[in-house]
Write an enzyme that holds these catalytic residues in place. Sequence first.
Site, PDB file in Angstrom:
ATOM      1  CG  ASP A  14      -0.011  -0.707   4.715  1.00  0.00           C
ATOM      2  OD1 ASP A  14      -1.220  -0.736   5.342  1.00  0.00           O
ATOM      3  OD2 ASP A  14      -0.006  -0.665   3.356  1.00  0.00           O
ATOM      4  CE  LYS A 112      -3.266   0.265   2.775  1.00  0.00           C
ATOM      5  NZ  LYS A 112      -2.241  -0.373   1.780  1.00  0.00           N
ATOM      6  CB  CYS A 145       0.836   2.020   1.537  1.00  0.00           C
ATOM      7  SG  CYS A 145       0.624   0.643   0.649  1.00  0.00           S
TER       8      CYS A 145
END
Length: 207
Positions: A14, A112, A145
């Site tokens: 990310d 995702k 995450c």
Amino acid sequence: MDITRENTALLVVDMQNGFIEAKGSMAAIGMPYQELRPAVAGCKTLIEAAHEAGVPVIYTRYVYHPDYTDAGLLPTVLVPAMKEVNSLAAGSWDAEIIDELAPAPGDIVIDKARPSSFYGTRLEPILTSLGIRSLVIAGVTTNICVETTARDAGQRDYLAHVIRDATAEFDPARHEHALTTIGFTFGWVNSVDEVLRAWAAPEPAEG
């Protein structure tokens, strides 16, 4: 557990404009995006080392459908300001990987819609196809995450190495708490230098 090149992939979690950049959605809703910037240099070093060592590089992007039909609780109930600023919407600049870490040809990008890189994605089939059993994990945010991905990796019996100086969290205390949890139960906490040493080319034999 030592880091190896064999059967290992680098997972970059990310590292997107929305999290890292001053014009991103996290900054727009008042989150201290600057706290995430220190992860950039470590990620860049690891990506370059992985390419040099022939280690597969896999990126994840936290991405929502433009109408947020797949968004769940986070941007609709828990942090509705995210939806108000179109945070991480598919196809937007906000959702893209930052320019400094742009994927190279041959790198893999997985989208995702939840913190875990495994939940509802094609990550595990790709790892299986590549014969990967060990993950070097970098990116943001450590406590959300990255940790959720490391937990899921450990529960699937992957060897998970989370890199202290290539991850970051909005709150430094949560960064440390997450690393402590990961190292206690779900994997190992390592440094960029430890990865570089593990992935360095062997010395040529004498004689």
